[in-house]
Design a protein around this motif. Structure first.
Motif, PDB file in Angstrom:
ATOM      1  N   MET A   1       0.800  -1.118  -0.101  1.00 49.99           N
ATOM      2  CA  MET A   1      -0.179   0.295   0.049  1.00 49.99           C
ATOM      3  C   MET A   1       0.704   1.214  -0.154  1.00 49.99           C
ATOM      4  N   ARG A   2       0.461   2.061  -0.925  1.00 54.42           N
ATOM      5  CA  ARG A   2       1.110   3.704  -0.703  1.00 54.42           C
ATOM      6  C   ARG A   2       0.385   4.582   0.047  1.00 54.42           C
ATOM      7  N   LEU A   3       0.992   5.252   0.874  1.00 54.12           N
ATOM      8  CA  LEU A   3       0.342   6.256   1.525  1.00 54.12           C
ATOM      9  C   LEU A   3      -0.503   7.343   1.034  1.00 54.12           C
ATOM     10  N   SER A   4       0.089   7.665  -0.493  1.00 53.28           N
ATOM     11  CA  SER A   4      -0.593   8.597  -1.118  1.00 53.28           C
ATOM     12  C   SER A   4      -1.799   8.122  -1.640  1.00 53.28           C
ATOM     13  N   ARG A   5      -2.018   6.767  -1.758  1.00 54.93           N
ATOM     14  CA  ARG A   5      -3.408   6.469  -2.110  1.00 54.93           C
ATOM     15  C   ARG A   5      -4.381   5.848  -0.849  1.00 54.93           C
ATOM     16  N   PHE A   6      -3.495   5.596   0.242  1.00 53.93           N
ATOM     17  CA  PHE A   6      -4.375   4.926   1.314  1.00 53.93           C
ATOM     18  C   PHE A   6      -5.268   6.199   1.983  1.00 53.93           C
ATOM     19  N   PHE A   7      -5.846   5.745   2.969  1.00 55.20           N
ATOM     20  CA  PHE A   7      -6.864   6.744   3.956  1.00 55.20           C
ATOM     21  C   PHE A   7      -6.241   6.763   5.233  1.00 55.20           C
ATOM     22  N   LEU A   8      -5.253   7.525   5.406  1.00 54.09           N
ATOM     23  CA  LEU A   8      -4.677   7.299   6.945  1.00 54.09           C
ATOM     24  C   LEU A   8      -4.869   9.007   7.618  1.00 54.09           C
ATOM     25  N   PRO A   9      -6.041   9.280   8.184  1.00 50.79           N
ATOM     26  CA  PRO A   9      -6.165  10.532   8.916  1.00 50.79           C
ATOM     27  C   PRO A   9      -5.488  10.450  10.153  1.00 50.79           C
ATOM     28  N   VAL A  10      -4.227  10.713  10.469  1.00 49.67           N
ATOM     29  CA  VAL A  10      -3.539  10.820  11.444  1.00 49.67           C
ATOM     30  C   VAL A  10      -3.709  12.138  12.227  1.00 49.67           C
ATOM     31  N   LEU A  11      -3.701  12.276  13.492  1.00 45.87           N
ATOM     32  CA  LEU A  11      -4.064  13.398  14.269  1.00 45.87           C
ATOM     33  C   LEU A  11      -2.639  13.736  15.140  1.00 45.87           C
ATOM     34  N   LYS A  12      -2.410  14.991  15.143  1.00 45.41           N
ATOM     35  CA  LYS A  12      -1.199  15.219  15.657  1.00 45.41           C
ATOM     36  C   LYS A  12      -1.485  15.503  17.197  1.00 45.41           C
ATOM     37  N   GLU A  13      -2.818  16.113  17.628  1.00 41.66           N
ATOM     38  CA  GLU A  13      -3.201  16.182  18.776  1.00 41.66           C
ATOM     39  C   GLU A  13      -4.147  14.962  19.193  1.00 41.66           C
TER      40      GLU A  13
ATOM     41  N   LYS B   1       9.809  -5.824  -3.855  1.00 37.72           N
ATOM     42  CA  LYS B   1      10.352  -7.048  -3.433  1.00 37.72           C
ATOM     43  C   LYS B   1       9.782  -7.536  -2.133  1.00 37.72           C
ATOM     44  N   LEU B   2       9.458  -6.594  -1.355  1.00 31.72           N
ATOM     45  CA  LEU B   2       8.831  -6.977   0.172  1.00 31.72           C
ATOM     46  C   LEU B   2       7.506  -7.298  -0.089  1.00 31.72           C
ATOM     47  N   ASP B   3       6.736  -6.736  -1.171  1.00 31.77           N
ATOM     48  CA  ASP B   3       5.601  -7.164  -1.407  1.00 31.77           C
ATOM     49  C   ASP B   3       5.424  -8.406  -2.190  1.00 31.77           C
ATOM     50  N   ALA B   4       6.413  -8.808  -3.084  1.00 37.22           N
ATOM     51  CA  ALA B   4       6.468 -10.139  -3.478  1.00 37.22           C
ATOM     52  C   ALA B   4       6.655 -11.208  -2.599  1.00 37.22           C
ATOM     53  N   ALA B   5       7.396 -10.878  -1.538  1.00 33.12           N
ATOM     54  CA  ALA B   5       7.742 -11.690  -0.393  1.00 33.12           C
ATOM     55  C   ALA B   5       6.352 -12.107   0.469  1.00 33.12           C
ATOM     56  N   GLY B   6       5.340 -11.239   0.282  1.00 35.68           N
ATOM     57  CA  GLY B   6       4.337 -11.303   1.145  1.00 35.68           C
ATOM     58  C   GLY B   6       4.388 -10.545   2.433  1.00 35.68           C
ATOM     59  N   LEU B   7       5.375  -9.573   2.319  1.00 34.46           N
ATOM     60  CA  LEU B   7       5.362  -8.733   3.671  1.00 34.46           C
ATOM     61  C   LEU B   7       4.216  -7.655   3.901  1.00 34.46           C
ATOM     62  N   GLU B   8       3.565  -7.448   2.771  1.00 34.09           N
ATOM     63  CA  GLU B   8       2.415  -6.152   3.113  1.00 34.09           C
ATOM     64  C   GLU B   8       3.202  -5.078   3.541  1.00 34.09           C
ATOM     65  N   PRO B   9       4.126  -4.544   2.495  1.00 32.52           N
ATOM     66  CA  PRO B   9       4.916  -3.094   2.834  1.00 32.52           C
ATOM     67  C   PRO B   9       3.991  -1.979   2.557  1.00 32.52           C
ATOM     68  N   PHE B  10       4.113  -0.972   3.144  1.00 39.27           N
ATOM     69  CA  PHE B  10       3.362   0.204   3.364  1.00 39.27           C
ATOM     70  C   PHE B  10       4.659   1.384   2.804  1.00 39.27           C
ATOM     71  N   LEU B  11       4.166   1.789   1.806  1.00 36.94           N
ATOM     72  CA  LEU B  11       5.294   2.896   1.250  1.00 36.94           C
ATOM     73  C   LEU B  11       4.848   4.205   1.600  1.00 36.94           C
ATOM     74  N   ASP B  12       5.600   5.124   2.182  1.00 36.18           N
ATOM     75  CA  ASP B  12       5.372   6.519   2.304  1.00 36.18           C
ATOM     76  C   ASP B  12       6.161   7.148   0.986  1.00 36.18           C
ATOM     77  N   ASP B  13       5.155   7.607   0.231  1.00 31.89           N
ATOM     78  CA  ASP B  13       5.659   8.475  -1.113  1.00 31.89           C
ATOM     79  C   ASP B  13       5.409   9.741  -0.965  1.00 31.89           C
ATOM     80  N   THR B  14       4.912  10.504   0.072  1.00 32.14           N
ATOM     81  CA  THR B  14       4.208  11.587   0.022  1.00 32.14           C
ATOM     82  C   THR B  14       5.354  12.357   0.055  1.00 32.14           C
ATOM     83  N   ASN B  15       5.226  13.921   0.086  1.00 33.85           N
ATOM     84  CA  ASN B  15       6.321  15.173  -0.085  1.00 33.85           C
ATOM     85  C   ASN B  15       6.272  15.484   1.603  1.00 33.85           C
ATOM     86  N   GLU B  16       5.760  14.939   2.351  1.00 36.06           N
ATOM     87  CA  GLU B  16       6.079  15.370   3.650  1.00 36.06           C
ATOM     88  C   GLU B  16       7.722  15.444   3.970  1.00 36.06           C
TER      89      GLU B  16
END
Length: 442
Positions: free
Chosen positions: A1-13, A369-384
């Motif tokens: 999963m790529r963060l840019s496509r995911f739905f992850l509303p994190v709260l700072k506070e 590669k992690l995906d192919a190995a079944g590790l369910e990776p999560f890629l932060d591909d944002t501009n943060e």
RNA sequence: CGGGGCGUAGCGCAGCCUGGUAGCGCAUCUGGUUUGGGACCAGAGGGUCGCAAGUUCGAAUCUUGCCGCCCCGACCA
């Protein structure tokens, strides 16, 4: 999963109405959203964990010989009138009237319905024994819902029901669930302690609660400290004799507040091993004999040709509550530290400079590669910025983080950070991937 | 259900006592500079102040009722 496509509303506070750390972190990490008192929407991240927990529960139920089915959330009131619980259950039961003025209820549990199903098909002792279970949403109109998913009104529960010809056989089913529960919680990285429990309104005499020790637990518990570190049974023959495994544990003192006997505690447990703590109830098993089968006429014909009511037991696991319990048991000031077995993603990949050709390419490569190995990776591909990415990855508790930035990449290196310990390893891209796939950091 | 508290922008809060232009931080949007642990500058958008009634020339502010949420206690996966 790529963060840019995911739905992850994190709260700072931290939202002000969350009191305990698991609730705070679930809200901050964008796992749940409250829709009403004790009622939550499961956001994508929370749902991923919920599914992982569900899967472990299911696998261990299946291993123990239980069979899955699925009953409806709405039940006819008449079923509960048969057992007498329609009146007994009180205001905790959500009662509904349909357009034809028929009384329905949103099921708080399923003893009546499973008994109805059983009696509809099973007439002979030859149909026994059976253990049936389902994983399904329950509703209990709690007086005071609190602590997020720990005490919600709507919650996901695994409830199993056993059917046996007599008490001796019913104890075997009880023992199967007892052992299955120890294994289930252990797989989630939890130390569970079975404790003698009150049978409450469900009735019966044999009952244990499975407690996770945590400061924020709702119940006060007392036990022999040796129970806490006793390893789970693991691989066992569920058709064999489980009594020794159960006895080994039930021989040691362990009781919740309502069953606690201070005198016994002090005489049976040496002072150094006397543990009084708080705990979270994540499972509860009961043997209640013929409490439902008798009034509801769930009878089987025995070898002697006589009809007898089946002996039953019920076995619950608070699936949604387990998220809270796991977080209570495994977090730090930066966020959740998921045990690998329930982590929403197996590994995080942080692209430190999205848009940079080398970083993009290396990140995509590692991810694939992690995906192919079944590790369910999560890629932060944002501009943060870097700090924000680290903070988010720590918050959501991904067990391993691969940090890919221009600085390291110049020397062909990436960094692998282990969430739980904070350890970092500078490795070549290949090494990082290989060692993650091998599980070398565990 | 008894006791307590709160409801003002997506989140965290101030303003209310002593009625008179609705504010701050974060987040969001635009432009620019940045980029290895939650950036900076400039600008912009966003609120019928939980709902209703009342008092008043005028109510976020005072009064009453209702609703919602949180906390403490007795019950529960």
């Amino acid at each position: 999963m790529r963060l840019s496509r995911f739905f992850l509303p994190v709260l700072k506070e931290t939202p002000s109405d969350a009191q305990i750390v698991s609730h705070q972190l679930m809200l901050r990490a964008g796992m749940i959203r409250q829709e009403a008192a004790g009622i939550y929407a499961w956001l994508p991240l929370g749902l991923r964990v919920l599914r992982k927990i569900e899967k472990i529960v299911r696998e261990e139920q299946d291993r123990a010989g239980a069979v899955e089915l699925l009953m409806p959330t709405l039940q006819p009131a008449d079923l509960w009138r048969e057992s007498g619980r329609y009146d007994d259950y009180g205001k905790e039961m959500l009662r509904i009237v349909d357009r034809h003025e028929r009384d329905l209820l949103y099921g708080p549990t399923n003893e009546e319905m499973i008994t109805e199903i059983f009696r509809g098909y099973c007439r002979s002792y030859k149909d026994l024994p059976k253990i049936l279970y389902h994983i399904q949403w329950k509703f209990r109109d709690e007086i005071r819902p609190r602590f997020g998913v720990m005490r919600g009104r709507e919650f996901l529960m695994k409830d199993a029901y056993s059917f046996d010809l007599d008490y001796e056989s019913a104890v075997k089913a009880y023992n199967k669930m007892f052992v299955a529960y120890l294994n289930t919680f252990a797989r989630m990285g939890l130390k569970s302690v079975p404790m003698r429990a009150d049978t409450g309104p469900i009735g019966g005499k044999l009952s244990h609660e499975f407690i996770i020790l945590a400061e924020t637990g709702e119940s006060e518990v007392f036990c022999d400290s040796r129970l806490v570190d006793m390893p789970a049974p693991g691989e066992v023959d569920f058709d064999g004799d489980l009594q020794p495994l159960v006895d080994q544990r039930t021989a040691l003192y362990a009781a919740t507040e309502e069953m606690h006997d201070a005198a016994r505690f002090e005489s049976e447990v040496p002072e150094t091993r006397r543990l009084s703590a708080r705990g979270i109830e994540v499972g509860h098993i009961f043997n209640f004999g013929t409490k439902y089968s008798e009034p509801m006429k769930a009878l089987v014909t025995g070898p002697d040709g006589k009809d007898t009511p089946v002996h039953m037991g019920s076995y619950g696991v608070g699936v949604s509550r387990l998220l809270g319990a796991i977080i209570e048991a495994s977090h730090d000031e930066n966020g959740v530290i998921w045990p690998e077995a329930v982590a929403p993603f197996g590994a995080g990949v942080i692209n430190m400079r999205a848009g940079d050709e080398a970083c993009d390419a290396a990140s995509a490569d590692v991810y694939a590669k992690l995906d192919a190995a079944g590790l369910e990776p999560f890629l932060d591909d944002t501009n943060e910025r870097a700090g924000a990415k680290f903070a988010t990855m720590d918050l959501i508790g991904v067990p391993y983080q691969v940090v890919i930035g221009p600085r390291g990449l110049k020397e062909g290196k990436v960094e692998v950070k282990i969430r739980a310990s904070g350890e970092r390893h500078e490795l070549s891209l290949e090494d990082a991937v290989n060692r993650l796939v091998e599980g070398a950091f565990k």
